[in-house]
Write a protein that holds these residues in place. Structure first.
Motif, short mmCIF file in Angstrom:
data_model
loop_
_atom_site.label_atom_id
_atom_site.label_comp_id
_atom_site.label_asym_id
_atom_site.label_seq_id
_atom_site.Cartn_x
_atom_site.Cartn_y
_atom_site.Cartn_z
N GLU A 62 0.82 -1.21 0.00
CA GLU A 62 0.00 0.00 0.00
C GLU A 62 0.86 1.26 0.00
OE1 GLU A 62 -3.56 0.08 2.56
OE2 GLU A 62 -2.96 -1.93 3.17
N ALA A 63 1.98 1.23 0.73
CA ALA A 63 2.84 2.41 0.81
C ALA A 63 3.57 2.67 -0.50
CB ALA A 63 3.84 2.23 1.95
N ARG A 64 4.02 1.60 -1.15
CA ARG A 64 4.82 1.77 -2.38
C ARG A 64 3.96 1.92 -3.62
NH1 ARG A 64 9.29 -3.04 -1.42
NH2 ARG A 64 9.97 -2.37 0.67
N TYR A 65 2.85 1.26 -3.64
CA TYR A 65 1.96 1.30 -4.81
C TYR A 65 0.54 1.64 -4.35
CZ TYR A 65 5.92 -1.43 -6.59
OH TYR A 65 7.18 -1.87 -6.92
N PRO A 66 0.31 2.90 -3.96
CA PRO A 66 -0.97 3.26 -3.34
C PRO A 66 -2.17 3.24 -4.29
CG PRO A 66 0.36 5.21 -3.72
CD PRO A 66 1.24 4.04 -4.03
N PHE A 67 -1.91 3.13 -5.59
CA PHE A 67 -3.01 3.13 -6.55
C PHE A 67 -3.04 1.79 -7.29
CE2 PHE A 67 -1.30 7.47 -6.21
CZ PHE A 67 -2.38 8.08 -5.59
N GLY A 68 -4.20 1.44 -7.78
CA GLY A 68 -4.31 0.21 -8.55
C GLY A 68 -5.02 -0.89 -7.80
N ARG A 69 -5.27 -1.98 -8.51
CA ARG A 69 -6.10 -3.05 -7.95
C ARG A 69 -5.40 -3.82 -6.84
NH1 ARG A 69 -6.14 -7.89 -12.38
NH2 ARG A 69 -3.95 -7.84 -12.97
N TYR A 70 -4.06 -3.88 -6.88
CA TYR A 70 -3.36 -4.60 -5.81
C TYR A 70 -3.49 -3.87 -4.47
CZ TYR A 70 -1.26 -7.66 -9.30
OH TYR A 70 -1.08 -8.57 -10.30
N ALA A 71 -3.33 -2.55 -4.50
CA ALA A 71 -3.48 -1.77 -3.27
C ALA A 71 -4.90 -1.86 -2.75
CB ALA A 71 -3.09 -0.31 -3.52
N MET A 72 -5.86 -1.82 -3.67
CA MET A 72 -7.26 -1.93 -3.28
C MET A 72 -7.53 -3.25 -2.58
SD MET A 72 -10.58 -2.25 -5.77
CE MET A 72 -9.98 -3.86 -6.29
N GLN A 73 -7.06 -4.37 -3.18
CA GLN A 73 -7.31 -5.67 -2.59
C GLN A 73 -6.54 -5.85 -1.29
OE1 GLN A 73 -9.59 -7.74 -3.35
NE2 GLN A 73 -8.98 -9.07 -1.65
N ALA A 74 -5.36 -5.22 -1.21
CA ALA A 74 -4.57 -5.32 0.02
C ALA A 74 -5.34 -4.75 1.20
CB ALA A 74 -3.24 -4.59 -0.15
N GLN A 75 -6.18 -3.75 0.95
CA GLN A 75 -6.99 -3.17 2.02
C GLN A 75 -7.90 -4.24 2.63
OE1 GLN A 75 -7.49 -0.14 3.39
NE2 GLN A 75 -6.15 1.18 2.16
N LEU A 76 -8.53 -5.04 1.78
CA LEU A 76 -9.43 -6.08 2.29
C LEU A 76 -8.63 -7.20 2.97
CD1 LEU A 76 -12.17 -6.65 -0.44
CD2 LEU A 76 -12.44 -5.68 1.83
N ASP A 77 -7.55 -7.60 2.34
CA ASP A 77 -6.79 -8.72 2.88
C ASP A 77 -6.11 -8.38 4.20
OD1 ASP A 77 -7.59 -10.15 0.75
OD2 ASP A 77 -5.64 -10.38 -0.18
N VAL A 78 -5.67 -7.14 4.35
CA VAL A 78 -5.03 -6.77 5.62
C VAL A 78 -6.06 -6.74 6.74
CG1 VAL A 78 -5.23 -4.24 5.59
CG2 VAL A 78 -3.19 -5.31 6.54
N ALA A 79 -7.30 -6.40 6.40
CA ALA A 79 -8.37 -6.45 7.40
C ALA A 79 -8.59 -7.89 7.86
CB ALA A 79 -9.66 -5.87 6.83
N TYR A 80 -8.61 -8.80 6.90
CA TYR A 80 -8.78 -10.21 7.23
C TYR A 80 -7.59 -10.73 8.03
CZ TYR A 80 -9.04 -15.25 6.58
OH TYR A 80 -9.07 -16.61 6.80
N ALA A 81 -6.38 -10.31 7.66
CA ALA A 81 -5.18 -10.75 8.36
C ALA A 81 -5.20 -10.29 9.82
CB ALA A 81 -3.93 -10.24 7.65
N HIS A 82 -5.60 -9.04 10.05
CA HIS A 82 -5.72 -8.54 11.42
C HIS A 82 -6.77 -9.34 12.19
CE1 HIS A 82 -3.04 -5.16 11.64
NE2 HIS A 82 -3.52 -4.59 10.56
N TYR A 83 -7.86 -9.68 11.53
CA TYR A 83 -8.91 -10.48 12.17
C TYR A 83 -8.37 -11.84 12.61
CZ TYR A 83 -12.78 -13.86 12.11
OH TYR A 83 -13.64 -14.90 12.39
N ARG A 84 -7.62 -12.50 11.71
CA ARG A 84 -7.07 -13.81 12.05
C ARG A 84 -5.96 -13.71 13.08
NH1 ARG A 84 -8.29 -18.26 9.10
NH2 ARG A 84 -7.37 -19.20 10.96
N ALA A 85 -5.31 -12.55 13.16
CA ALA A 85 -4.26 -12.34 14.15
C ALA A 85 -4.84 -11.93 15.50
CB ALA A 85 -3.28 -11.29 13.66
N ASP A 86 -6.14 -11.98 15.63
CA ASP A 86 -6.84 -11.61 16.86
C ASP A 86 -6.58 -10.15 17.22
OD1 ASP A 86 -8.59 -12.07 18.93
OD2 ASP A 86 -7.07 -12.83 20.30
N GLU A 87 -6.70 -9.29 16.20
CA GLU A 87 -6.57 -7.85 16.37
C GLU A 87 -7.82 -7.18 15.82
OE1 GLU A 87 -1.67 -7.76 15.88
OE2 GLU A 87 -2.95 -7.13 14.20
#
Length: 275
Positions: A62-87
């Motif tokens: 997200e920091a290096r490539y803030p635009f585009g579909r990868y950054a967009m999807q990273a937003q969802l996946d990082v939310a899921y990762a925090h959820y699984r990390a019990d955060e």
């Protein structure tokens, strides 16, 4: 020692320390990675259960490539990762950020659903997972938040593939919220606060119709009215209870919904892994 020798020793020591700093410095292995590679590596770490490493890589993406579909999807996946990390707080913040940045995204329904799941499980402790407990006796705050999240999903995206599961969870959560009110009413009854018990029971009967908790609420109401000397009201409540039981009108207690398979994430639909 001559001053020139001291100066030479100091210079050599400084050079040695500087050299240690240079050669001891650990480089960033992800330097120069493309957005596709960062995403692929982060997703692999996520699937492997290395949630903190996945979060680190998603954040670099997200920091290096803030635009585009990868950054967009990273937003969802990082939310899921925090959820699984019990955060849960970090997970909710990431999901909210996605909703704010991409309100018209075709997968924003997943973000709302994920918020509901996060709050749905937020009140469940490690001990609760080992030993089944009565969910209605937990703090209702997280359950109410989850109910609201699912309600937004169902209202805004009635045809979402997550909507049916959200509806089932809302039924289960609504019954638990009603039973929580019954537990409070019983507590008041036990403490001799009969009017407060009657008010709580009436609240359940009026606001949580078509839940199994209404049966219990009527029992509390009858006991409270009798303790208050309001025999006529107690008799009326008893009559309502008997008639509804005989007619089988009380809803059965819903079974807890199954744990959703959130590993089937949106990135599969986006086919980002095919690049």
């Amino acid at each position: 020692m001559p001053s020139s020798c001291k100066q030479l020793a100091i210079v050599m020591l400084a050079a040695l320390l500087a050299g240690c700093g240079v050669f001891g410095k650990k480089g960033d292995e992800t330097e120069g990675w493309s957005a596709a590679k960062l995403y692929a590596e982060a997703s692999a770490e996520l699937k492997a259960g290395s949630y903190q490493r996945a979060i680190e890589l998603y954040e670099k993406l997200e920091a290096r490539y803030p635009f585009g579909r990868y950054a967009m999807q990273a937003q969802l996946d990082v939310a899921y990762a925090h959820y699984r990390a019990d955060e849960p707080e970090e997970a909710l913040a990431a999901a909210d950020r996605f909703i704010k940045l991409y309100p018209q995204n075709p997968y924003v329904d997943y973000a709302y659903y994920l918020k509901g799941i996060i709050n749905y499980n937020r009140g469940i402790s490690f001990l609760d997972r080992l030993i089944p407990t009565d969910a209605s006796q937990r703090d209702p705050g997280a359950a109410l938040d989850a109910f609201k999240d699912f309600a937004v999903l169902v209202e805004r995206f009635p045809n979402s593939k997550y909507a049916e599961d959200a509806r089932q969870r809302m039924v289960y959560l609504r019954n638990n919220l009603a039973m929580n009110e019954v537990h409070v009413a019983r507590y008041y009854l036990k403490r001799g606060a009969y009017l407060a018990a009657a008010n709580r029971a009436n609240h359940v009967i009026q606001h949580y119709q078509r839940t199994s908790a209404v049966d219990d609420a009527l029992e509390v109401l009858i006991a409270a009215y009798r303790a208050l000397g309001k025999d006529d009201l107690a008799a009326d409540a008893q009559r309502v209870l008997d008639l509804n039981r005989q007619a089988g009108r009380f809803a059965p207690e819903p079974a807890p919904p199954e744990r959703p398979d959130l590993l089937q994430r949106v990135w599969e639909a986006l086919k980002l892994d095919e690049d």
